[in-house]
Design a protein around this motif. Structure first.
Motif, PDB file in Angstrom:
ATOM      1  N   SER A  16      -3.708   3.272  -3.400  1.00 43.95           N
ATOM      2  CA  SER A  16      -3.012   3.838  -2.237  1.00 43.95           C
ATOM      3  C   SER A  16      -1.983   4.881  -2.652  1.00 43.95           C
ATOM      4  CB  SER A  16      -2.302   2.721  -1.454  1.00 43.95           C
ATOM      5  OG  SER A  16      -1.282   2.136  -2.252  1.00 43.95           O
ATOM      6  N   THR A  35       2.325   4.819  -0.722  1.00 40.93           N
ATOM      7  CA  THR A  35       1.619   6.093  -0.863  1.00 40.93           C
ATOM      8  C   THR A  35       2.343   7.054  -1.800  1.00 40.93           C
ATOM      9  OG1 THR A  35       2.736   6.989   1.096  1.00 40.93           O
ATOM     10  CG2 THR A  35       0.599   5.909   1.431  1.00 40.93           C
ATOM     11  N   ARG A  39       0.833  -1.199   0.000  1.00 42.72           N
ATOM     12  CA  ARG A  39       0.000   0.000   0.000  1.00 42.72           C
ATOM     13  C   ARG A  39       0.874   1.258   0.000  1.00 42.72           C
ATOM     14  NH1 ARG A  39      -3.177  -1.312  -2.600  1.00 42.72           N
ATOM     15  NH2 ARG A  39      -4.703   0.279  -2.004  1.00 42.72           N
TER      16      ARG A  39
END
Length: 563
Positions: free
Chosen positions: A318, A293, A291
């Motif tokens: 994400s 970012t 995930r």
């Protein structure tokens, strides 16, 4: 124009233009403490949180803190003291991060060294920095062995090639490599009790090329590192709640990679997902699984992801802050909209930042300035606003005086992360640093809102797939060939690389041909620096005895196109 009034006016404009939610002053999440102290804090407060992910291995903050202390203990036992230089000659891997932080913990100086270097390049940085300890991989030992006797190196700590597996695997140390200690010894060493806290002591020598010779070491402190991480986080609205996950495949021996893959995650208590190199399949899987970012890649990287046959199998939502660098293909609205349509509207592809090694690289950003794609529709390259605490001005190349808004001139930068100076080069330092301002040599302008527009790099710099190549360095390396009399290196545009260095060479031996010299050059310098070569009888010269490189440009382009 008076500089004080110029800056007052400029800051007021930038305050009005700054995106909502972005602080005007730098905020340090844990206060002004060293990088190893950040790791120690997160180890105490979120010990099981992933600090580093590398391939199939996850290192928690508790494990990372312990490794840093143990490797710091090994360095101390090897005679490393505060101020001594430690060369970290590794690709992206956890050992790099541990070695860097361990050196900082005991007050030593981190010297990141490009693992793509050939012998002469490696020898220069080891000699110039005076590093007596090198941390490297067994796959890199042959090139180190070639030059070790020419350098101050007395101790080598070696890890197995990170691509082969676990970092405690026994490295392969050939007899010709000389004495070396395995990484496992350092990882099992009693931890150091030393913790140097001086934020203003020399902490890193980050080497950069230049227009006048071989690479120079930019002197950086931990205060520079901390400010860069904190100001970047503020400018891009990142939090220290553990949710920051940086996917980093750009090299962390680059200072930009260091910011993304080391400093940002450790200061914010987030996670660094390291990949040893660009691989579209691995990137897709890593973003989805961990995930991620944020990440940084070329525009071509993002297009390759979009065209990947397994793209639709992965959830990339994400990735809220994907950053692009326009080295060859430029980021445009078509690419941005295609990315958002495929990934989701919450993932906005933007240019990364304006900066350089001398400033720790993150000086201005277009973050949150993309309404109606105005950042991409503006005169390229739109760099946005300075990060909190940084001043950027545009001045006359001749006088150094500030220019009216809208006029083109030299970009100069003043910030808490501007280098202290060039290592052992006071004259070069005096040329670049004046009254606290760094003269970048870059062409730019500032518009009526206070936004920076970058219009061109220093005319001598060549960019090959984003890697900086300075003609002077290539000229020096080629001149070491016994049959080379003189060299002039210029740039040619290239459809895949962006640019290609081209060397025009006068030979002392008629038997020297371009193919043979190019083959020899590949043994002397990193692959991306190796130029196309043309042997010439004479150079076009000015009346003052300088080579007219402008007249060589057309010939260079023809040679590149033909090749």
């Amino acid at each position: 124009m008076d500089l004080t009034r110029y800056l007052q006016d400029l800051r007021a404009r930038q305050t009005r233009a700054r995106p909502a939610g972005t602080p005007h002053e730098v905020v340090h999440p844990l206060g002004e403490i060293t990088i190893p102290e950040h790791v120690e804090h997160w180890a105490a407060h979120r010990p099981e949180h992933p600090a580093i992910v590398f391939r199939q291995r996850t290192i928690t903050y508790r494990e990372l803190d312990e490794l840093i202390k143990r490797v710091g203990g090994w360095l101390s036992s090897a005679g490393v003291r505060a101020g001594d230089r430690v060369a970290v000659h590794l690709p992206n891997c956890p050992q790099f991060v541990v070695a860097m932080a361990a050196a900082l913990r005991i007050g030593a100086v981190h010297v990141p060294v490009n693992p793509m270097f050939r012998g002469p390049e490696l020898a220069h940085e080891l000699r110039d920095s005076g590093a007596e300890v090198v941390i490297t991989a067994d796959s890199l030992l042959p090139v180190l062995a070639q030059v070790r006797d020419e350098t101050p190196v007395r101790e080598v700590l070696v890890t197995a090639d990170p691509l082969r597996g676990d970092d405690l695997a026994a490295p392969e140390i050939p007899p010709e490599a000389g004495a070396a200690s395995p990484w496992a010894d350092a990882a099992a060493h009693p931890p150091t009790a030393v913790l140097e806290r001086d934020l203003d002591a020399l902490a890193a020598l980050n080497y950069t090329g230049g227009t006048t010779g071989l690479p120079k070491g930019c002197e950086h402190t931990q205060r520079h590192m901390l400010y860069t991480a904190a100001s970047t986080a503020g400018a891009t609205q990142q939090r220290s709640d553990g949710g920051f996950v940086a996917l980093c495949y750009i090299p962390i021996f680059w200072i930009a990679g260091e910011n993304l893959g080391v400093l940002g995650p450790l200061v914010l208590g987030g996670t660094s997902v390291l990949l040893p190199r660009w691989d579209a399949t691995e990137v897709l899987e890593a973003i989805d699984r961990h995930r991620a970012t944020t990440t940084v890649g070329t525009v071509e990287n993002y297009l390759e992801l979009l065209d990947h046959p397994r793209f639709a199998e992965h959830d990339l939502s994400s990735l809220t802050d994907p950053m692009a660098v326009s080295f060859v293909r430029k980021l445009d609205t078509e690419v941005r909209h295609r990315w958002s349509a495929a990934v989701g509207p919450g993932s906005l592809l933007r240019e990364g930042a304006y900066g350089m090694t001398e400033t720790h690289t993150f000086d201005a950003t277009p973050y949150a300035l993309a309404e109606d794609d105005m950042d991409l529709r503006a005169e390229p390259v739109f760099c946005g606003l300075p990060v909190p605490g940084t001043d950027i001005a545009v001045v006359s190349f001749e006088t150094g005086e500030p220019l009216p808004l809208g006029e083109e001139g030299e970009i100069v930068v003043r910030s808490p992360s501007v280098m202290t100076g060039y290592w052992k080069q006071p004259e070069a330092t005096a040329r670049q640093l004046r009254d606290g301002w760094l003269r970048t040599g870059d062409l730019g302008r500032i518009d009526e809102h206070g936004y920076l527009h970058y219009l061109g790099r220093n005319k001598d710099l060549i960019k090959v797939k984003g890697m900086s190549v300075f003609p002077a360095e290539v000229e020096i390396l080629l001149s070491r060939h016994p049959a080379v009399h003189s060299v002039a290196v210029v740039a040619a545009s290239h459809p895949e690389k962006g640019q290609q260095p081209v060397a025009f060479v006068r030979a002392t031996d008629d038997a020297l041909d371009s193919a043979a010299l190019r083959t020899w050059a590949a043994e002397q310098m990193a692959t991306y620096k190796v130029p196309l070569v043309e042997i010439v009888e004479e150079f076009p010269m000015t009346t003052t005895g300088k080579v007219r490189k402008v007249e060589l440009a057309d010939r260079a382009q023809h040679l590149s196109d033909e090749h």
